[in-house]
Design a protein around this motif. Structure first.
Motif, PDB file in Angstrom:
ATOM      1  N   GLY A   6       0.857  -1.147   0.097  1.00  0.00           N
ATOM      2  CA  GLY A   6      -0.014   0.059  -0.043  1.00  0.00           C
ATOM      3  C   GLY A   6       0.984   1.274   0.043  1.00  0.00           C
ATOM      4  O   GLY A   6       2.109   1.368   0.861  1.00  0.00           O
ATOM      5  N   VAL A   7       0.468   2.416  -0.850  1.00  0.00           N
ATOM      6  CA  VAL A   7       1.138   3.375  -0.906  1.00  0.00           C
ATOM      7  C   VAL A   7       0.376   4.721  -0.450  1.00  0.00           C
ATOM      8  O   VAL A   7      -0.803   4.905  -0.977  1.00  0.00           O
ATOM      9  CB  VAL A   7       1.628   3.600  -2.228  1.00  0.00           C
ATOM     10  N   TRP A   8       0.730   5.633   0.506  1.00  0.00           N
ATOM     11  CA  TRP A   8       0.027   6.679   0.703  1.00  0.00           C
ATOM     12  C   TRP A   8       0.533   7.871  -0.007  1.00  0.00           C
ATOM     13  O   TRP A   8       1.894   8.221   0.268  1.00  0.00           O
ATOM     14  CB  TRP A   8       0.000   7.063   2.399  1.00  0.00           C
ATOM     15  N   SER A   9      -0.235   8.565  -0.877  1.00  0.00           N
ATOM     16  CA  SER A   9       0.409   9.768  -1.689  1.00  0.00           C
ATOM     17  C   SER A   9       0.511  10.912  -0.845  1.00  0.00           C
ATOM     18  O   SER A   9       0.258  10.987   0.551  1.00  0.00           O
ATOM     19  CB  SER A   9      -0.621   9.923  -2.776  1.00  0.00           C
ATOM     20  N   ALA A  10       0.846  12.048  -1.349  1.00  0.00           N
ATOM     21  CA  ALA A  10       1.118  13.209  -0.537  1.00  0.00           C
ATOM     22  C   ALA A  10      -0.277  13.939  -0.023  1.00  0.00           C
ATOM     23  O   ALA A  10      -0.304  14.440   1.184  1.00  0.00           O
ATOM     24  CB  ALA A  10       1.555  14.382  -1.564  1.00  0.00           C
ATOM     25  N   ASP A  11      -1.284  13.590  -0.491  1.00  0.00           N
ATOM     26  CA  ASP A  11      -2.611  14.085   0.040  1.00  0.00           C
ATOM     27  C   ASP A  11      -3.277  12.882   1.025  1.00  0.00           C
ATOM     28  O   ASP A  11      -4.232  12.925   1.390  1.00  0.00           O
ATOM     29  CB  ASP A  11      -3.602  14.423  -0.841  1.00  0.00           C
ATOM     30  N   ASN A  12      -2.295  12.029   1.401  1.00  0.00           N
ATOM     31  CA  ASN A  12      -2.623  10.922   2.329  1.00  0.00           C
ATOM     32  C   ASN A  12      -3.710   9.970   2.158  1.00  0.00           C
ATOM     33  O   ASN A  12      -4.319   9.401   2.868  1.00  0.00           O
ATOM     34  CB  ASN A  12      -3.266  11.599   3.627  1.00  0.00           C
ATOM     35  N   LYS A  13      -3.804   9.605   0.558  1.00  0.00           N
ATOM     36  CA  LYS A  13      -5.019   8.617   0.177  1.00  0.00           C
ATOM     37  C   LYS A  13      -4.044   7.429  -0.215  1.00  0.00           C
ATOM     38  O   LYS A  13      -2.903   7.496  -0.563  1.00  0.00           O
ATOM     39  CB  LYS A  13      -5.632   9.201  -1.073  1.00  0.00           C
ATOM     40  N   ARG A  14      -4.637   6.245   0.424  1.00  0.00           N
ATOM     41  CA  ARG A  14      -3.915   5.018   0.112  1.00  0.00           C
ATOM     42  C   ARG A  14      -4.344   4.440  -1.193  1.00  0.00           C
ATOM     43  O   ARG A  14      -5.399   4.107  -1.497  1.00  0.00           O
ATOM     44  CB  ARG A  14      -4.221   4.110   1.297  1.00  0.00           C
ATOM     45  N   LEU A  30       7.566   4.117  -8.447  1.00  0.00           N
ATOM     46  CA  LEU A  30       6.259   4.451  -8.195  1.00  0.00           C
ATOM     47  C   LEU A  30       6.073   5.934  -9.060  1.00  0.00           C
ATOM     48  O   LEU A  30       6.931   6.638  -9.244  1.00  0.00           O
ATOM     49  CB  LEU A  30       6.560   4.924  -6.738  1.00  0.00           C
ATOM     50  N   ASP A  31       4.696   6.514  -9.124  1.00  0.00           N
ATOM     51  CA  ASP A  31       4.588   7.669  -9.885  1.00  0.00           C
ATOM     52  C   ASP A  31       5.121   8.860  -8.900  1.00  0.00           C
ATOM     53  O   ASP A  31       5.562   9.979  -9.710  1.00  0.00           O
ATOM     54  CB  ASP A  31       3.066   7.598 -10.091  1.00  0.00           C
ATOM     55  N   THR A  32       4.952   8.817  -7.639  1.00  0.00           N
ATOM     56  CA  THR A  32       5.216   9.983  -7.027  1.00  0.00           C
ATOM     57  C   THR A  32       6.056   9.329  -5.668  1.00  0.00           C
ATOM     58  O   THR A  32       5.928   8.279  -5.491  1.00  0.00           O
ATOM     59  CB  THR A  32       4.022  10.666  -6.562  1.00  0.00           C
ATOM     60  N   CYS A  33       6.571  10.488  -4.979  1.00  0.00           N
ATOM     61  CA  CYS A  33       7.118  10.083  -3.867  1.00  0.00           C
ATOM     62  C   CYS A  33       6.318   9.797  -2.589  1.00  0.00           C
ATOM     63  O   CYS A  33       5.347  10.895  -2.328  1.00  0.00           O
ATOM     64  CB  CYS A  33       8.241  11.195  -3.282  1.00  0.00           C
ATOM     65  N   PRO A  34       6.102   8.623  -2.088  1.00  0.00           N
ATOM     66  CA  PRO A  34       5.138   8.117  -1.219  1.00  0.00           C
ATOM     67  C   PRO A  34       5.389   8.909   0.245  1.00  0.00           C
ATOM     68  O   PRO A  34       6.458   9.049   0.801  1.00  0.00           O
ATOM     69  CB  PRO A  34       5.072   6.576  -0.953  1.00  0.00           C
ATOM     70  N   ARG A  35       4.391   9.183   1.052  1.00  0.00           N
ATOM     71  CA  ARG A  35       4.454   9.502   2.409  1.00  0.00           C
ATOM     72  C   ARG A  35       4.852   8.328   3.297  1.00  0.00           C
ATOM     73  O   ARG A  35       5.321   8.297   4.393  1.00  0.00           O
ATOM     74  CB  ARG A  35       3.081  10.367   3.032  1.00  0.00           C
ATOM     75  N   ALA A  36       4.022   7.083   2.953  1.00  0.00           N
ATOM     76  CA  ALA A  36       4.130   5.814   3.710  1.00  0.00           C
ATOM     77  C   ALA A  36       3.857   4.541   2.738  1.00  0.00           C
ATOM     78  O   ALA A  36       3.340   5.010   1.923  1.00  0.00           O
ATOM     79  CB  ALA A  36       3.099   6.014   4.934  1.00  0.00           C
ATOM     80  N   ILE A  37       4.657   3.710   3.383  1.00  0.00           N
ATOM     81  CA  ILE A  37       4.340   2.494   2.336  1.00  0.00           C
ATOM     82  C   ILE A  37       3.994   1.314   3.394  1.00  0.00           C
ATOM     83  O   ILE A  37       4.769   1.314   4.370  1.00  0.00           O
ATOM     84  CB  ILE A  37       5.587   2.156   1.663  1.00  0.00           C
ATOM     85  N   LEU A  38       3.332   0.579   3.093  1.00  0.00           N
ATOM     86  CA  LEU A  38       2.688  -0.928   3.646  1.00  0.00           C
ATOM     87  C   LEU A  38       3.366  -1.805   2.729  1.00  0.00           C
ATOM     88  O   LEU A  38       2.621  -2.074   1.833  1.00  0.00           O
ATOM     89  CB  LEU A  38       1.356  -0.783   4.044  1.00  0.00           C
ATOM     90  N   PRO A  39       4.358  -2.909   3.286  1.00  0.00           N
ATOM     91  CA  PRO A  39       5.040  -3.714   2.113  1.00  0.00           C
ATOM     92  C   PRO A  39       4.318  -4.999   2.286  1.00  0.00           C
ATOM     93  O   PRO A  39       4.591  -6.005   1.690  1.00  0.00           O
ATOM     94  CB  PRO A  39       6.319  -3.647   2.523  1.00  0.00           C
ATOM     95  N   ASN A  40       3.072  -5.174   3.049  1.00  0.00           N
ATOM     96  CA  ASN A  40       2.375  -6.323   3.037  1.00  0.00           C
ATOM     97  C   ASN A  40       0.944  -6.164   3.379  1.00  0.00           C
ATOM     98  O   ASN A  40       0.164  -6.208   4.461  1.00  0.00           O
ATOM     99  CB  ASN A  40       2.672  -7.282   4.232  1.00  0.00           C
TER     100      ASN A  40
END
Length: 365
Positions: A6-14, A30-40
């Motif tokens: 899972g990837v959270w974008s700059a506007d905090n959408k997953r 990735l298309d943009t630099c993510p704010r957070a990543i969930l690798p599972n």
């Protein structure tokens, strides 16, 4: 191997996506630099993950909104990273607090083995662990209470029983211990109520901690006449929590007919699980090894070496070395001791990492 993250974008959408890993190393663009990543995603992958820099911090900030399985996968990965020295104790304890506050029972209980291990380390290190138990679980345990609730489901009962043991015996929460002392008074007289049955063993352990020699005498008198196996097992559990000053008296009767063979085995195991009795019962076991082997059926003799897994301190190396010589003469002893030794090495490495030193491990030569 499929990898879903899972990837959270700059506007905090997953946004979740999956890739197929077909090489030892793979780069995913990735298309943009993510704010957070969930690798599972969904906790479906059978693996741990880790991050460079502040990746865990960003994921922990979103921990309450993860699914139950994702919370478990994240907590498990954090603990693995802590044990390998990749994150510090401060960050690990933040993850512990978040897991304990989860609405899912299995996530709530996930940190308890680590806290118990830190509690054993506290014999030799100024770490959290026992002291953290009340801060993390105390309020929840007081709300849950000691007595069984009407229509209580299995998950709720499991959480209550586990937290009761930890907070009352390891954290020594005063209000809870006063309630349990009341339950213990009835149990010593054989007057426990049905709603107290699951709390009775812990209540007797609290009474043992509080009254020491008095409880030892009460328990010995009850065991001479008590025939019910469940009641006897509760008394045996309580005896494992006697203060160290009463252990010599307990050791003097452990291999006598006061206890059934299965009770002697359970008592030894419970003594090893105690936060500080492990080295003492190990010393007794080494000194009385021949008598212990004579008491135990052959199928249990090798397994007794596995109890050494709870050792974690300056005496561990010397005691493991002595056990190694004894294990050679018992079928299954060497294997059980090898497994226990691995656990001791991991615990001592954890102690070294938690205090910011290089890992130190026990070795049996």
């Amino acid at each position: 191997m499929p990898l879903c993250f899972g990837v959270w974008s700059a506007d905090n959408k997953r946004e979740d996506r999956c890739e197929l890993l077909d090489a030892k190393e793979t780069t995913v663009a990735l298309d943009t630099c993510p704010r957070a990543i969930l690798p599972n995603v969904g906790g479906a992958g059978y693996y741990h993950f880790t991050f460079a820099e502040n990746g865990f911090d960003e994921l922990l900030a979103r921990f309450p909104k993860l699914s139950e399985a994702e919370q478990l996968a994240t907590y498990s990965s954090l603990e693995a990273a802590f044990r390998s020295g990749e994150i510090d104790l401060r960050k690990m304890m933040k993850a512990v607090r978040l897991a304990a506050a989860s609405g899912a029972w299995d996530v709530q209980l996930a940190p308890i083995p680590l806290l118990e291990e830190l509690g054993r380390i506290k014999r030799i290190e100024p770490l959290p662990g026992l002291a953290s138990v009340n801060r993390i679980y105390g309020a929840k345990t007081l709300r849950t209470g000691a007595r069984q609730k009407r229509n209580e489901n299995e998950a709720a009962a499991l959480v209550r029983e586990e937290l009761l043991r930890m907070v009352a015996l390891w954290g020594r929460e005063p209000k809870l211990r006063r309630l349990l002392m009341t339950i213990a008074e009835g149990a010593v007289l054989g007057e426990s109520q049905p709603t107290e049955s699951q709390a009775t063993a812990v209540a007797l352990a609290v009474r043992a901690q509080e009254t020491g020699e008095a409880f030892f005498k009460e328990a010995m008198a009850r065991l001479k006449v008590e025939r019910d196996g469940y009641a006897r097992s509760e008394l045996t559990f309580g005896l494992a929590y006697l203060p160290a000053a009463q252990l010599d008296a307990l050791f003097s009767v452990m291999l006598t007919d006061t206890f059934r063979v299965n009770e002697s085995i359970a008592l030894i195991q419970n003594l090893f699980e105690h936060p500080s009795h492990g080295p003492l019962v190990m010393a007794w076991m080494i000194e009385n090894f021949d008598a212990l082997m004579a008491r135990l059926p052959s199928q249990f003799q090798g397994r007794i070496f596995g109890n050494a897994k709870t050792l974690c301190g300056p005496q561990a190396t010397e005691q493991l070395t002595k056990l190694a010589a004894l294990a050679q003469s018992v079928q299954g002893g060497e294997r059980a001791l090898a497994q226990a030794t691995e656990a001791v090495e991991l615990c001592m490495a954890l102690a070294s990492h938690a205090r910011g030193a290089k890992p130190t491990t026990a070795r049996v030569e």
